[in-house]
Scaffold this active site. Sequence first.
Site, PDB file in Angstrom:
ATOM      1  N   SER A  47       0.955  -1.242   0.076  1.00 61.11           N
ATOM      2  CA  SER A  47       0.133  -0.091   0.060  1.00 61.11           C
ATOM      3  C   SER A  47       0.713   1.274   0.047  1.00 61.11           C
ATOM      4  O   SER A  47       1.777   1.162   0.578  1.00 61.11           O
ATOM      5  CB  SER A  47      -0.805   0.013   1.563  1.00 61.11           C
ATOM      6  OG  SER A  47      -1.690   1.265   1.540  1.00 61.11           O
TER       7      SER A  47
ATOM      8  N   TYR B  81      -3.166  -0.604  10.270  1.00 54.66           N
ATOM      9  CA  TYR B  81      -3.298  -0.944   8.812  1.00 54.66           C
ATOM     10  C   TYR B  81      -1.908  -0.585   8.476  1.00 54.66           C
ATOM     11  O   TYR B  81      -1.115  -1.456   7.537  1.00 54.66           O
ATOM     12  CB  TYR B  81      -4.247  -0.389   8.240  1.00 54.66           C
ATOM     13  CG  TYR B  81      -4.347  -0.627   6.809  1.00 54.66           C
ATOM     14  CD1 TYR B  81      -4.732  -1.862   6.088  1.00 54.66           C
ATOM     15  CD2 TYR B  81      -3.787   0.170   5.880  1.00 54.66           C
ATOM     16  CE1 TYR B  81      -4.845  -1.668   4.782  1.00 54.66           C
ATOM     17  CE2 TYR B  81      -3.804   0.262   4.385  1.00 54.66           C
ATOM     18  CZ  TYR B  81      -4.388  -0.992   3.864  1.00 54.66           C
ATOM     19  OH  TYR B  81      -4.208  -0.998   2.716  1.00 54.66           O
TER      20      TYR B  81
END
Length: 679
Positions: free
Chosen positions: A556, A569
């Site tokens: 990400s 996350y």
Amino acid sequence: MAQHPVVATLLARSHRLGSDPRNTNYAGGNTSAKGVATDPVTGQPVELMWVKGSGGDLGTLAEAGLAVLRLDRLRALADTYPGVAREDEMVTAFEYCLHGNGGAAPSIDTAMHALVEAAHVDHLHPDSGIAFATAADGERLTAACFGDAVAWLPWRRPGFQLGLDIAEIKRTRPQAVGCVLGGHGITAWGATSEECEANALYIIRTAEAFLARHGKAEPFGPRLEGHQALPEAERRRRAAALAPVIRGLASTDLPQVGHFTDAAPVLDFLARAEHPRLAALGTSCPDHFLRTKVAPLVLDLPPTAPLDETIARLRELHTDYRAGYRAYYERYATADSPPMRGADPAIVLVPGVGMFSFGRDKQTARVAGEFYLNAINVMRGAEAVSGYAPIEESEKFAIEYWALEEAKLRRMPAPKPLHARVALVTGAGSGIGKAIAHRLAAEGACVVVADVNTATARAVADELGGPDRAVAVTVDVTSEEQIAEAFRTAVLAFGGVDLVVNNAGISISKPLLETTAEDWDRQHAIMARGSFLVSREAARTMIRQGLGGDLVYIASKNAVFAGPNNIAYSATKADQAHQVRLLAAELGAHGIRVNGVNPDGVVRGSGIFAGGWGAQRAATYGIAEEQLGAFYAQRTLLKREVLPEHVAAAVFALTGGDLTHTTGLHIPVDAGVAAAFLR
């Protein structure tokens, strides 16, 4: 234009015959019908023949798969036929007999149909018929079984002369409804489509009954001590441990996809005393050995031998097989022969475990196995009433390296970039993972669709084309056993695994003070720990194969960009990003490349965003959830929304064959987020 009634009748007959494996093997045999149509140029009636063209399968034959030829021109070829030494030229001559655009390319068997004075002709490869055709005294057996209703024709290579020979039988033996072609199959004929089909089925079913009535109980001999099949669960675990090794060996010259079967007839054959002798004789029907090669590789150890010893012996046997195949090629090759196509086996037989078959794609590999199962049935029938005596090795070579077969191979389309590669994608039931699965399949890969949601995984596998293209596996990536079982399923379905995409994940967006230890542990268990477990199992498989491979992490932008309310996350994404670097450094010695993709703001189609992450992030930014995709786009340099397909394109760029010397790389797919630039 309305379909000609003769064509409709021919297709219906072909489908009935081709749908029953007792009648013919996949893509084997051909059917024809003759009739009258109007010539669109002259307006006059013209006699035509419709015949299954080169390639295709009777069970699924469509009108486009028929060659359409003028009978007057076909029959005139008999007057200009230059003889057996030049009969390959007749295939080119068929092109001058086409009616209109001619439909499909005429096959080598066209003469068999055209020259026989019957309106309908069926040429088939039934196991029972080939058992007669390959029996040491096939002519005597044919007479004993059929009397004068079915003729015997000794082996002759398919071609124009074979058509003339069958036509002569039909002309001189009016009581005959067909013939057994030595070393090959059967041909039947009739004045009507119904009569032709009935005659073909009469030959097949009568041969089956004769073999059942007169055959000895154990044609493959007594059971070999220690060669009985392992219990099913143990057998499949053993097969899964061996599959990547065997696939690696079978891919020494050309990349191959694998198929495994432990069907009862295979296991029984390998448990019997005569299987080494019979396997060494090879298959006989041209369709069989073109798919299975001249002979299989047969392991000569019992299934209880230690795994390391079995693998070592397989490597020795593979070396011997390659030397033997090269010697076979050199015995018969001439200056005009095509180059050797590869010396690896297409069939590998492992007593107590089963059969591994290989081909350029899954369907080819599966069909090769089906053909060898046909060959086992043929051997059983021939040995039951006589002795199995296939055609001479020199004739097998002449078929395998036939100029016409080489021309057919050259007509095949160029392989796609991921041809013969097997991919496993986690989290592939939706969003980015689904898009990756679709892209990899479109580029030629076989795909294992792994997802914690069984229903969505199966739906995606069905979308990709079913078991010859994709299989679904249920995987919770926090479970070592489920991951191991997923890889076992993959290697039994396709032979091995070459490309793994770590995509499974969840997202919990909370400020630090609201993030619980459970939130942290769950994020890390699925993404950081899950990626590690999947990569470890992938590396085990790839190292056993010895073919290199690709690991791709879907990380990400958050792996390098610090944003608010996202501690769990983003930390686990940073963990994944560093796994890429660590594994690239460790696995490079095995030819395994490890790379990553850093997406951002992939909202559309995302299971994560739909599961609450979207609402959480929208609340963080103070916007409506439905505006989130546009919001992410506007904060980028390119002002473009990132879609799952864009991430899939990056995965393909990393694995499609152009970046062969790239490992340890992260590709941003974020439409330009300056704060996430890699430094």
